[in-house]
Enzyme design. Structure first.
Site, PDB file in Angstrom:
ATOM      1  N   SER A 134      61.354 -29.208  56.265  1.00  0.00           N
ATOM      2  CA  SER A 134      62.601 -29.762  55.743  1.00  0.00           C
ATOM      3  C   SER A 134      62.532 -29.712  54.216  1.00  0.00           C
ATOM      4  CB  SER A 134      62.740 -31.199  56.243  1.00  0.00           C
ATOM      5  OG  SER A 134      63.870 -31.819  55.708  1.00  0.00           O
ATOM      6  N   LYS A 160      64.664 -25.802  57.036  1.00  0.00           N
ATOM      7  CA  LYS A 160      65.834 -26.699  57.090  1.00  0.00           C
ATOM      8  C   LYS A 160      66.179 -27.100  55.662  1.00  0.00           C
ATOM      9  CE  LYS A 160      66.030 -31.563  58.368  1.00  0.00           C
ATOM     10  NZ  LYS A 160      65.698 -32.545  59.431  1.00  0.00           N
ATOM     11  N   LEU A 161      67.422 -26.868  55.286  1.00  0.00           N
ATOM     12  CA  LEU A 161      67.865 -27.253  53.945  1.00  0.00           C
ATOM     13  C   LEU A 161      68.635 -28.562  54.032  1.00  0.00           C
ATOM     14  CD1 LEU A 161      69.280 -23.865  52.535  1.00  0.00           C
ATOM     15  CD2 LEU A 161      66.934 -24.774  52.365  1.00  0.00           C
ATOM     16  N   LYS A 162      68.270 -29.507  53.198  1.00  0.00           N
ATOM     17  CA  LYS A 162      69.063 -30.724  53.076  1.00  0.00           C
ATOM     18  C   LYS A 162      70.330 -30.365  52.300  1.00  0.00           C
ATOM     19  CE  LYS A 162      66.464 -33.946  54.959  1.00  0.00           C
ATOM     20  NZ  LYS A 162      66.963 -34.792  56.068  1.00  0.00           N
ATOM     21  N   ASP A 188      70.775 -29.985  57.156  1.00  0.00           N
ATOM     22  CA  ASP A 188      70.819 -31.401  57.536  1.00  0.00           C
ATOM     23  C   ASP A 188      71.585 -32.167  56.464  1.00  0.00           C
ATOM     24  OD1 ASP A 188      70.434 -33.969  58.433  1.00  0.00           O
ATOM     25  OD2 ASP A 188      68.242 -33.912  58.354  1.00  0.00           O
ATOM     26  N   ASN A 190      72.505 -35.508  56.743  1.00  0.00           N
ATOM     27  CA  ASN A 190      72.268 -36.959  56.756  1.00  0.00           C
ATOM     28  C   ASN A 190      73.560 -37.749  56.544  1.00  0.00           C
ATOM     29  OD1 ASN A 190      69.243 -36.014  55.530  1.00  0.00           O
ATOM     30  ND2 ASN A 190      69.258 -37.516  57.178  1.00  0.00           N
ATOM     31  N   GLU A 213      72.824 -30.432  61.225  1.00  0.00           N
ATOM     32  CA  GLU A 213      72.328 -31.725  61.701  1.00  0.00           C
ATOM     33  C   GLU A 213      73.106 -32.861  61.043  1.00  0.00           C
ATOM     34  OE1 GLU A 213      68.092 -31.902  61.099  1.00  0.00           O
ATOM     35  OE2 GLU A 213      67.975 -34.072  61.428  1.00  0.00           O
ATOM     36  N   ASP A 238      71.138 -36.501  64.795  1.00  0.00           N
ATOM     37  CA  ASP A 238      69.887 -37.180  64.450  1.00  0.00           C
ATOM     38  C   ASP A 238      70.199 -38.685  64.450  1.00  0.00           C
ATOM     39  OD1 ASP A 238      67.739 -38.376  63.133  1.00  0.00           O
ATOM     40  OD2 ASP A 238      67.695 -37.025  61.428  1.00  0.00           O
ATOM     41  N   LYS A 262      63.725 -37.940  67.431  1.00  0.00           N
ATOM     42  CA  LYS A 262      62.768 -38.602  66.547  1.00  0.00           C
ATOM     43  C   LYS A 262      62.298 -39.829  67.288  1.00  0.00           C
ATOM     44  CE  LYS A 262      64.280 -37.723  62.009  1.00  0.00           C
ATOM     45  NZ  LYS A 262      65.088 -38.138  60.863  1.00  0.00           N
ATOM     46  N   GLY A 290      61.139 -35.640  62.121  1.00  0.00           N
ATOM     47  CA  GLY A 290      60.056 -36.360  61.460  1.00  0.00           C
ATOM     48  C   GLY A 290      60.595 -37.368  60.474  1.00  0.00           C
TER      49      GLY A 290
HETATM   50  O1  OSB Z   1      67.030 -36.621  58.437  1.00  0.00           O
HETATM   51  O2  OSB Z   1      65.481 -35.571  59.379  1.00  0.00           O
HETATM   52  C1  OSB Z   1      65.848 -36.368  58.527  1.00  0.00           C
HETATM   53  C2  OSB Z   1      62.853 -37.409  56.383  1.00  0.00           C
HETATM   54  C3  OSB Z   1      63.088 -38.749  56.256  1.00  0.00           C
HETATM   55  C4  OSB Z   1      64.206 -39.303  56.820  1.00  0.00           C
HETATM   56  C5  OSB Z   1      65.109 -38.503  57.512  1.00  0.00           C
HETATM   57  C6  OSB Z   1      64.877 -37.144  57.663  1.00  0.00           C
HETATM   58  C7  OSB Z   1      63.745 -36.577  57.059  1.00  0.00           C
HETATM   59  C8  OSB Z   1      63.466 -35.157  57.066  1.00  0.00           C
HETATM   60  C9  OSB Z   1      62.030 -34.714  56.898  1.00  0.00           C
HETATM   61  O3  OSB Z   1      64.316 -34.305  57.141  1.00  0.00           O
HETATM   62  C10 OSB Z   1      61.314 -34.659  58.181  1.00  0.00           C
HETATM   63  C11 OSB Z   1      59.822 -34.520  58.005  1.00  0.00           C
HETATM   64  O4  OSB Z   1      59.386 -33.501  57.494  1.00  0.00           O
HETATM   65  O5  OSB Z   1      59.095 -35.450  58.379  1.00  0.00           O
HETATM   66 MG    MG Z   2      67.977 -35.500  59.968  1.00  0.00          MG
END
Ligand code: OSB
Ligand code: MG
Length: 368
Positions: A134, A160-162, A188, A190, A213, A238, A262, A290
Site C-alpha cells: 500500500s 495499491k495507491l492511496k 484505496d 479511505n 477500495e 474495507d 481485515k 493490513g
Molecule cells: O485502508 O487499508 C487501509 C493502513 C492503515 C489503516 C488503513 C489502511 C492501511 C493500509 C496499509 O492501506 C495496509 C498495510 O500495509 O498494513
Molecule cells: Mg483500505
C-alpha cells in the site's frame, strides 16, 4: 484454559517513512500488545487501533480502556477458549479491534498449548502468500514513481495507491505509463469521496484497475451499490465491513464485488474466516488487508491470507516496508514477492525481548 493475568503493553514503532492517506499521516505506530498468561503458557496479539479515531471510531487509548474496564472482566473465570471469547464479548457493541486483540491472544495461547499453527487452525491451503504493498499519498508524482519502482524491484506483485480528491487520476495514469498495463494495480480512497464524484471516479475505468477500495463513507452501503453500477472498476469495501452480517448485506445489495478482510476490523480471525466462507460461497474474491502491523499481527494475517478464498494479493508486506526493526524476526519477501506462512505453534513468532524492551512505552498488568 485458565487465564491468570493479562498484560497490556504499549510500544512505539517508528515507521521507515511517513504514511499519508486521505484521513491523515502516520510517522510512528502506537501499538497496544496484549499478552495473555495461562496456567500452561502465554499468547500474544496486537491491537490494530491507531492513535486517533480517523480510519474508524476506535483509537488505541480507547481500546486499552475498554479492554481493561469491560472486555477482560467479562471473561469467565473457570476457563476460556477463543470461541468463548467471541461469545462473551458479543453483548458489548463495537470495539472490534479491542475484541480482536483479546480473542487473538487467547487463540494464540490455546494453539501454542496444542502445538497447532494459526494457518492450520484457520484452514489455510497454501504455505506462502503473494504480497502487495500500500503506497501512501506523496507530495509529487516523481516521488511516487520512485517509491513504486522501489517496491516493484523488491518483488511486490501488486501495488495499491492511496487516493483522495486531487490525487487520483494523475497518479494512476503516471504509474500505468511508467510500469505498463501488466502491473497489478488498485486504489484505496479511505472514504474520501461522495456519490457526486461518480463521474470523476469513472475516469479511473480507463486504467484497468483490479479494484477501487472504499470510495465512499463507512456507512454508505446503499450509495456504494449505486456507485458500483456506474463504474467498470470493481468496488471493494474495507471500512464498511465490520462483521460477517455486514458482508452479507453488502453482497446482497451489490455494494461491492470484492472484500478486503481485515481481521482486526471485523472483531477477529474467527469472524474473518466466516466472511471468507460467506464470500467464497457467493463467488466474491477476498484479500487480506493490513493496519501497519508489527510481526505479531502480521503473522496471523499471513496465516489468514493462505485460505483458499484469498485469491487476490493482500496488504501483507514485508517488515521492512514499515519498520527498520520489527518486534519479531522480520518477515522478508522471497524473490518472487511471497511471504512464507508461519508453521510453528500459534502465531509461530514471538517478540524479540531486546527489541520489545527498547520500544516499550508503558505496561499494565491485569490480574484475574
Ligand atoms: O485502508 O487499508 C487501509 C493502513 C492503515 C489503516 C488503513 C489502511 C492501511 C493500509 C496499509 O492501506 C495496509 C498495510 O500495509 O498494513
Ligand atoms: Mg483500505
Amino acid at each position: 484454559m485458565k487465564i491468570s493475568g493479562i498484560e497490556l503493553r504499549r510500544v512505539r514503532m517508528p515507521l521507515v517513512a511517513p504514511f499519508r492517506t486521505s484521513f491523515g499521516t502516520e510517522t510512528a505506530r502506537d501499538v497496544l500488545l496484549v499478552r495473555v498468561v495461562t496456567e500452561d503458557g502465554e499468547g500474544w496479539a496486537e491491537c490494530a487501533a491507531m492513535s486517533e479515531p480517523r480510519y474508524c471510531s476506535e483509537y488505541v487509548d480507547g481500546a486499552q480502556d475498554v479492554l481493561r474496564r469491560f472486555l477482560i472482566p467479562a471473561l469467565p473465570e473457570d476457563g476460556v477458549d477463543a470461541e468463548t471469547v467471541g461469545r462473551v464479548l458479543h453483548p458489548f457493541t463495537g470495539h472490534q479491534m479491542a475484541k480482536s486483540a483479546l480473542e487473538t491472544a487467547v487463540l494464540d495461547a490455546q494453539l501454542r498449548s496444542t502445538g497447532q499453527s494459526f494457518a492450520a487452525h484457520l484452514g489455510a491451503s497454501r504455505d506462502r502468500v503473494p504480497c502487495g504493498v500500500s503506497v501512501g499519498i506523496m507530495d509529487s508524482l516523481p516521488e511516487l514513481l520512485d517509491a513504486v519502482e522501489g517496491y516493484v524491484e523488491e518483488g511486490y506483485v501488486r501495488i495499491k495507491l492511496k487516493i483522495e480528491p486531487g490525487w487520483d487520476v494523475a497518479p494512476v495514469r503516471a504509474v500505468r505509463e511508467r510500469f505498463g498495463d501488466d502491473l497489478l494495480l488498485q486504489v484505496d480512497a479511505n472514504a474520501a469521496y461522495t456519490l457526486v464524484d461518480a463521474q470523476h471516479l469513472a475516469e479511473l475505468d480507463a486504467f484497468g484497475l483490479l479494484l477501487i477500495e472504499q470510495p465512499l463513507a463507512n456507512d454508505d452501503m446503499v450509495q456504494h451499490a449505486q456507485l458500483a453500477k456506474r463504474l467498470r472498476t470493481p468496488v471493494c469495501l474495507d471500512e464498511s465491513i465490520e462483521s460477517a452480517a455486514d458482508a452479507a448485506a453488502a453482497i446482497s445489495l451489490g455494494a461491492c464485488s470484492i472484500i478486503n478482510v481485515k481481521p482486526a476490523r471485523v472483531g477477529g480471525y474467527l469472524e474473518a474466516r466466516r466472511i471468507h466462507d460467506l464470500a467464497r460461497a457467493h463467488g466474491i474474491p477476498v484479500w487480506c488487508g493490513g493496519m501497519l502491523e508489527t510481526g505479531i499481527g502480521r503473522a496471523a494475517n499471513v496465516a489468514l491470507a493462505a485460505l483458499p478464498g484469498f485469491t487476490l494479493p493482500g496488504d501483507t508486506s514485508g517488515s521492512g516496508r514499515y519498520f527498520a526493526t520489527d518486534l519479531t524476526e522480520p518477515f522478508v519477501l522471497d524473490a518472487d514477492g511471497h511471504l512464507d506462512v508461519p508453521t510453528g505453534p500459534g502465531l509461530g513468532v514471538e517478540p524479540l525481548k531486546d527489541v520489545l524492551d527498547e520500544v516499550t512505552v508503558s505496561n499494565e498488568w491485569i490480574t484475574r
